[in-house]
Design a protein around this motif. Structure first.
Motif, PDB file in Angstrom:
ATOM      1  N   VAL A   1     -21.984  -8.039 -30.437  1.00 28.92           N
ATOM      2  CA  VAL A   1     -22.309  -7.458 -30.230  1.00 28.92           C
ATOM      3  C   VAL A   1     -21.897  -6.868 -29.634  1.00 28.92           C
ATOM      4  N   GLU A   2     -21.623  -5.620 -29.962  1.00 25.05           N
ATOM      5  CA  GLU A   2     -20.311  -4.500 -29.941  1.00 25.05           C
ATOM      6  C   GLU A   2     -20.864  -3.498 -28.299  1.00 25.05           C
ATOM      7  N   VAL A   3     -20.117  -3.238 -27.606  1.00 24.69           N
ATOM      8  CA  VAL A   3     -20.966  -2.745 -26.640  1.00 24.69           C
ATOM      9  C   VAL A   3     -20.075  -0.772 -26.569  1.00 24.69           C
TER      10      VAL A   3
ATOM     11  N   VAL B   1     -19.076   2.816 -24.959  1.00 29.09           N
ATOM     12  CA  VAL B   1     -19.855   3.237 -23.898  1.00 29.09           C
ATOM     13  C   VAL B   1     -19.308   4.851 -23.495  1.00 29.09           C
ATOM     14  N   ARG B   2     -20.591   5.829 -23.581  1.00 28.25           N
ATOM     15  CA  ARG B   2     -19.697   7.051 -23.692  1.00 28.25           C
ATOM     16  C   ARG B   2     -20.035   7.829 -23.017  1.00 28.25           C
ATOM     17  N   ASN B   3     -18.962   9.079 -22.624  1.00 32.52           N
ATOM     18  CA  ASN B   3     -19.249   9.738 -21.266  1.00 32.52           C
ATOM     19  C   ASN B   3     -18.751  11.344 -21.798  1.00 32.52           C
TER      20      ASN B   3
ATOM     21  N   ALA C   1     -19.906  13.617 -25.171  1.00 29.95           N
ATOM     22  CA  ALA C   1     -20.588  13.555 -27.098  1.00 29.95           C
ATOM     23  C   ALA C   1     -19.774  13.344 -28.246  1.00 29.95           C
ATOM     24  N   ALA C   2     -19.787  12.727 -28.932  1.00 27.26           N
ATOM     25  CA  ALA C   2     -18.701  12.549 -30.308  1.00 27.26           C
ATOM     26  C   ALA C   2     -19.050  11.905 -31.331  1.00 27.26           C
ATOM     27  N   GLY C   3     -18.308  11.555 -32.376  1.00 29.76           N
ATOM     28  CA  GLY C   3     -19.217  10.668 -33.029  1.00 29.76           C
ATOM     29  C   GLY C   3     -20.505  10.904 -33.417  1.00 29.76           C
ATOM     30  N   SER C   4     -20.799   9.657 -33.916  1.00 30.69           N
ATOM     31  CA  SER C   4     -22.068   9.668 -33.731  1.00 30.69           C
ATOM     32  C   SER C   4     -23.230   9.853 -33.272  1.00 30.69           C
ATOM     33  N   ILE C   5     -23.127   9.817 -31.530  1.00 33.97           N
ATOM     34  CA  ILE C   5     -24.331  11.172 -30.642  1.00 33.97           C
ATOM     35  C   ILE C   5     -24.080  11.882 -31.053  1.00 33.97           C
TER      36      ILE C   5
ATOM     37  N   ASP D   1     -23.472  -3.180 -41.847  1.00 31.85           N
ATOM     38  CA  ASP D   1     -23.303  -1.721 -41.458  1.00 31.85           C
ATOM     39  C   ASP D   1     -23.141  -1.295 -39.586  1.00 31.85           C
ATOM     40  N   ASP D   2     -23.119  -2.559 -39.453  1.00 30.91           N
ATOM     41  CA  ASP D   2     -23.083  -2.686 -37.343  1.00 30.91           C
ATOM     42  C   ASP D   2     -24.548  -1.465 -37.104  1.00 30.91           C
ATOM     43  N   PRO D   3     -25.510  -2.034 -36.949  1.00 34.28           N
ATOM     44  CA  PRO D   3     -26.795  -0.724 -36.555  1.00 34.28           C
ATOM     45  C   PRO D   3     -26.833  -0.465 -35.037  1.00 34.28           C
TER      46      PRO D   3
ATOM     47  N   VAL E   1     -13.224   9.916 -23.765  1.00 33.85           N
ATOM     48  CA  VAL E   1     -14.151  10.422 -24.438  1.00 33.85           C
ATOM     49  C   VAL E   1     -15.616   9.411 -24.556  1.00 33.85           C
ATOM     50  N   ASP E   2     -15.281   8.034 -24.985  1.00 40.12           N
ATOM     51  CA  ASP E   2     -15.871   7.128 -24.855  1.00 40.12           C
ATOM     52  C   ASP E   2     -14.803   5.573 -25.701  1.00 40.12           C
ATOM     53  N   PHE E   3     -15.016   4.581 -25.685  1.00 39.13           N
ATOM     54  CA  PHE E   3     -14.912   3.386 -26.104  1.00 39.13           C
ATOM     55  C   PHE E   3     -16.327   2.089 -26.242  1.00 39.13           C
ATOM     56  N   LYS E   4     -15.114   1.474 -27.145  1.00 40.82           N
ATOM     57  CA  LYS E   4     -16.367  -0.069 -27.908  1.00 40.82           C
ATOM     58  C   LYS E   4     -15.032  -0.843 -27.248  1.00 40.82           C
ATOM     59  N   VAL E   5     -16.524  -1.793 -26.988  1.00 43.17           N
ATOM     60  CA  VAL E   5     -15.743  -3.443 -26.558  1.00 43.17           C
ATOM     61  C   VAL E   5     -16.467  -4.587 -26.697  1.00 43.17           C
TER      62      VAL E   5
ATOM     63  N   ASP F   1      -7.589   2.013 -31.623  1.00 39.19           N
ATOM     64  CA  ASP F   1      -8.040   2.505 -32.507  1.00 39.19           C
ATOM     65  C   ASP F   1      -9.685   1.856 -32.094  1.00 39.19           C
ATOM     66  N   ASN F   2      -9.941   1.878 -31.283  1.00 35.67           N
ATOM     67  CA  ASN F   2     -11.956   1.755 -30.781  1.00 35.67           C
ATOM     68  C   ASN F   2     -12.151   2.577 -29.377  1.00 35.67           C
ATOM     69  N   MET F   3     -10.915   3.501 -29.108  1.00 34.91           N
ATOM     70  CA  MET F   3     -11.094   4.788 -27.959  1.00 34.91           C
ATOM     71  C   MET F   3     -11.365   6.340 -28.127  1.00 34.91           C
ATOM     72  N   ARG F   4     -12.325   7.108 -27.889  1.00 34.59           N
ATOM     73  CA  ARG F   4     -11.676   8.654 -28.476  1.00 34.59           C
ATOM     74  C   ARG F   4     -10.890   9.272 -26.837  1.00 34.59           C
ATOM     75  N   LEU F   5      -9.647   9.717 -27.689  1.00 35.04           N
ATOM     76  CA  LEU F   5      -8.589   9.860 -26.097  1.00 35.04           C
ATOM     77  C   LEU F   5      -8.759  11.676 -26.545  1.00 35.04           C
TER      78      LEU F   5
ATOM     79  N   PHE G   1      -7.344   9.157 -37.768  1.00 30.57           N
ATOM     80  CA  PHE G   1      -7.478   8.840 -39.309  1.00 30.57           C
ATOM     81  C   PHE G   1      -8.740   8.884 -39.947  1.00 30.57           C
ATOM     82  N   ARG G   2      -9.745   8.797 -39.036  1.00 26.42           N
ATOM     83  CA  ARG G   2     -11.165   9.058 -39.814  1.00 26.42           C
ATOM     84  C   ARG G   2     -11.779  10.083 -40.220  1.00 26.42           C
ATOM     85  N   ARG G   3     -10.629  11.243 -39.836  1.00 33.06           N
ATOM     86  CA  ARG G   3     -11.260  12.976 -40.428  1.00 33.06           C
ATOM     87  C   ARG G   3      -9.452  13.693 -40.379  1.00 33.06           C
TER      88      ARG G   3
HETATM   89  P1  TMP Z   1     -18.982   6.328 -32.868  1.00 35.61           P
HETATM   90  O1  TMP Z   1     -19.424   7.460 -32.306  1.00 35.61           O
HETATM   91  O2  TMP Z   1     -18.405   6.100 -34.130  1.00 35.61           O
HETATM   92  O3  TMP Z   1     -20.594   5.309 -32.437  1.00 35.61           O
HETATM   93  O4  TMP Z   1     -17.845   5.146 -32.248  1.00 35.61           O
HETATM   94  C1  TMP Z   1     -17.592   5.084 -30.936  1.00 35.61           C
HETATM   95  C2  TMP Z   1     -16.871   4.613 -30.625  1.00 35.61           C
HETATM   96  O5  TMP Z   1     -16.650   3.563 -30.433  1.00 35.61           O
HETATM   97  C3  TMP Z   1     -16.057   5.509 -30.784  1.00 35.61           C
HETATM   98  O6  TMP Z   1     -14.902   5.422 -30.084  1.00 35.61           O
HETATM   99  C4  TMP Z   1     -15.398   4.822 -31.438  1.00 35.61           C
HETATM  100  C5  TMP Z   1     -15.986   3.018 -31.463  1.00 35.61           C
HETATM  101  N1  TMP Z   1     -15.761   2.224 -32.164  1.00 35.61           N
HETATM  102  C6  TMP Z   1     -15.127   1.081 -33.018  1.00 35.61           C
HETATM  103  O7  TMP Z   1     -14.064   0.067 -32.404  1.00 35.61           O
HETATM  104  N2  TMP Z   1     -15.640   0.099 -33.370  1.00 35.61           N
HETATM  105  C7  TMP Z   1     -16.704   0.485 -34.773  1.00 35.61           C
HETATM  106  O8  TMP Z   1     -16.908   0.084 -35.888  1.00 35.61           O
HETATM  107  C8  TMP Z   1     -17.493   1.718 -34.132  1.00 35.61           C
HETATM  108  C9  TMP Z   1     -18.690   2.049 -35.911  1.00 35.61           C
HETATM  109  C10 TMP Z   1     -16.840   2.723 -33.117  1.00 35.61           C
END
Ligand code: TMP
Ligand code: ASP
Length: 255
Positions: free
Chosen positions: A89-91, A93-95, A97-101, A128-130, A174-178, A201-205, A219-221
């Motif tokens: 499970v990827e958690v 946390v968003r402070n 709004a950016a990206g998918s939200i 695709d990480d639903p 901005v947000d991060f994944k753990v 790689d897994n945070m927005r700064l 990189f994504r953009r």
């Molecule tokens: P998202 O806006 O694309 O859902 O991403 C939210 C945050 O989670 C962002 O900081 C990037 C991170 N993330 C990962 O680390 N791995 C992933 O597979 C995804 C989709 C997002």
């Protein structure tokens, strides 16, 4: 040195058997992927920087009482970690709004959220990480309810701590994944601990003054200057590789 047996290869890291049972060596690659492997590339030096950044942040979190898998950094690209069973499970946390939200709810990027929002995603490349709810997590047996509670509580504490730490060096979290894992103790106890990595790689700064992106969105953009951005994060944290492993310098606070 004897060749170590590879245990697992992910998109950005490789895990090898560690020197003692119950340990693993986590190797940080320069490979970068986005949109679940649809975009691939190499960011020269990323592995070295992420190894340092993750070491620094995990050590800080341990200091405030968040248990992690991190043991110690071994060299430029490797760290020793405790072997855990990853909870799939990827958690997030968003402070802000950016990206998918932003896409999902048509909220302009940069809008401060009324309060921090937590989301869960099922870790599956194939699917695709639903996004999933607690009902899916418990119903499908990915984690027990008390484990979800622990992951949620730790994620909120991590958010509070890291948001403050980054703010002090002129960066907005901005947000991060753990990701978390189960650590099996010899006495039979099972403990949920922070695992994987904590890096750009897994945070927005975003730079607090200019809002410039300092994370994998470059990189994504296709924004360029990716390594430079990761380096700037490390520099502000006071941990550029050049400063050496025993550099006593803490974060360089902006006035
Ligand atoms: P998202 O806006 O694309 O859902 O991403 C939210 C945050 O989670 C962002 O900081 C990037 C991170 N993330 C990962 O680390 N791995 C992933 O597979 C995804 C989709 C997002
Ligand atoms: N980490 C995911 C991937 O490698 C998604 C992302 O970060 O954008 O595809």
């Amino acid at each position: 040195m004897a060749r170590r047996k590879q245990v697992y290869e992910g998109k950005a890291k490789v895990l090898f058997e560690g020197p003692e049972p119950g340990t693993l060596v986590q190797y940080f690659k320069d490979d970068a992927t986005a949109f679940n492997n649809k975009k691939k590339g190499t960011i020269t030096g990323k592995g070295v920087l992420n190894n340092r950044i993750s070491e620094y942040l995990m050590t800080k979190l341990e200091e405030i009482g968040i248990p992690t898998h991190f043991v110690r950094r071994l060299n430029m690209r490797e760290q020793l970690v405790k072997e855990v069973e990853i909870i799939p499970v990827e958690v997030v946390v968003r402070n802000i709004a950016a990206g998918s939200i932003s896409k999902r709810f048509a909220i302009p990027e940069g809008t401060r959220l009324p309060r921090s929002i937590i989301e869960y995603y099922y870790k599956s490349d194939q699917l695709d990480d639903p996004m999933v709810s607690e009902e899916h997590i418990t119903g499908f047996g990915w984690a027990a309810i008390h484990e979800i509670d622990e992951m949620l509580n730790m994620s909120l504490r991590i958010n509070d701590y890291l948001a403050g730490l980054f703010l002090g060096i002129g960066i907005r979290l901005v947000d991060f994944k753990v990701e978390f894992g189960r650590l099996f103790h010899e006495n039979g106890d099972v403990q949920v601990v922070l695992a994987d990595e904590l890096s750009p790689d897994n945070m927005r700064l975003w730079d607090s003054k200019t809002n410039e992106k300092m994370d994998k969105d470059r990189f994504r953009r296709d924004l360029g200057q990716i390594e430079e951005a990761y380096q700037e994060v490390a520099r502000r944290l006071g941990i550029l590789p050049e400063s050496g492993p025993t550099d006593p310098k803490g974060p360089s606070t902006l006035q």
